[in-house]
Design an enzyme around this catalytic site. Structure first.
Site, PDB file in Angstrom:
ATOM      1  N   CYS A   1      13.487 -14.395  50.168  1.00 61.92           N
ATOM      2  CA  CYS A   1      12.949 -13.073  49.846  1.00 61.92           C
ATOM      3  C   CYS A   1      14.028 -12.220  49.165  1.00 61.92           C
ATOM      4  O   CYS A   1      15.114 -12.030  49.704  1.00 61.92           O
ATOM      5  CB  CYS A   1      12.465 -12.397  51.125  1.00 61.92           C
ATOM      6  SG  CYS A   1      11.507 -10.901  50.820  1.00 61.92           S
TER       7      CYS A   1
ATOM      8  N   CYS B   1       5.646 -17.623  55.014  1.00 60.75           N
ATOM      9  CA  CYS B   1       6.230 -18.949  55.199  1.00 60.75           C
ATOM     10  C   CYS B   1       7.749 -18.803  55.272  1.00 60.75           C
ATOM     11  O   CYS B   1       8.315 -17.838  54.755  1.00 60.75           O
ATOM     12  CB  CYS B   1       5.811 -19.912  54.085  1.00 60.75           C
ATOM     13  SG  CYS B   1       6.571 -19.611  52.489  1.00 60.75           S
TER      14      CYS B   1
ATOM     15  N   CYS C   1       4.633 -15.902  49.550  1.00 67.93           N
ATOM     16  CA  CYS C   1       4.751 -17.279  50.012  1.00 67.93           C
ATOM     17  C   CYS C   1       5.524 -18.059  48.951  1.00 67.93           C
ATOM     18  O   CYS C   1       5.831 -17.526  47.888  1.00 67.93           O
ATOM     19  CB  CYS C   1       3.354 -17.872  50.231  1.00 67.93           C
ATOM     20  SG  CYS C   1       3.334 -19.299  51.313  1.00 67.93           S
TER      21      CYS C   1
END
Length: 144
Positions: free
Chosen positions: A89, A82, A10
């Site tokens: 990422c 999220c 997250c």
């Protein structure tokens, strides 16, 4: 059977990823090694701790961690919880499978409320959505 390594990622590793890690450890910790981390660290959210405790899951010993603290851990699955974490990422080498399952941000949901109980209800809603996701996680991971 070898346990698979699952990371919940997250933005700040303060709420959603912590709840998801807590649920997976609680419900299926015998099947998975569970990690949580963030792109940043925002500290452990006390409302998340409270609503998880109401459900019988203790995450009070968790701490907000940076993804870099898991360098060297071979991850089988990275689950972004999220949108920002999904968009930010990093690349994971090897056979790591990255999956995005977005959940609403409880602090943002709670912003419009002034009373504590209504704020906590926002966290409870997301807590329960995450629990339901974790209960069906084998389907998402392709059999675990």
């Amino acid at each position: 059977m070898d346990k698979k390594n699952v990371l919940f990622l997250c933005t700040g590793n303060s709420c959603r990823s912590q709840m998801a890690a807590g649920w997976l450890r609680h419900l299926q910790g015998n099947q998975f090694n569970v990690f949580s981390a963030g792109i940043e660290t925002h500290g452990l959210n006390p409302h998340a701790v409270k609503v998880m405790a109401e459900a019988g899951v203790d995450i009070s010993g968790h701490r907000s961690k940076l993804l870099s603290e898991l360098d060297g851990v071979a991850l089988d699955y990275v689950i972004t919880v999220c949108g920002h974490a999904n968009e930010s990422c990093p690349y994971f080498p090897g056979d790591t499978k990255v999956i995005h399952v977005g959940f609403a941000d409880p602090p943002k949901l709670a912003q419009g409320f002034t009373d504590e109980e209504s704020k906590l209800d926002c966290y409870r809603q997301v807590r329960d959505e995450i629990r339901d996701f974790v209960l069906g996680i084998e389907t998402v991971l392709g059999g675990g």
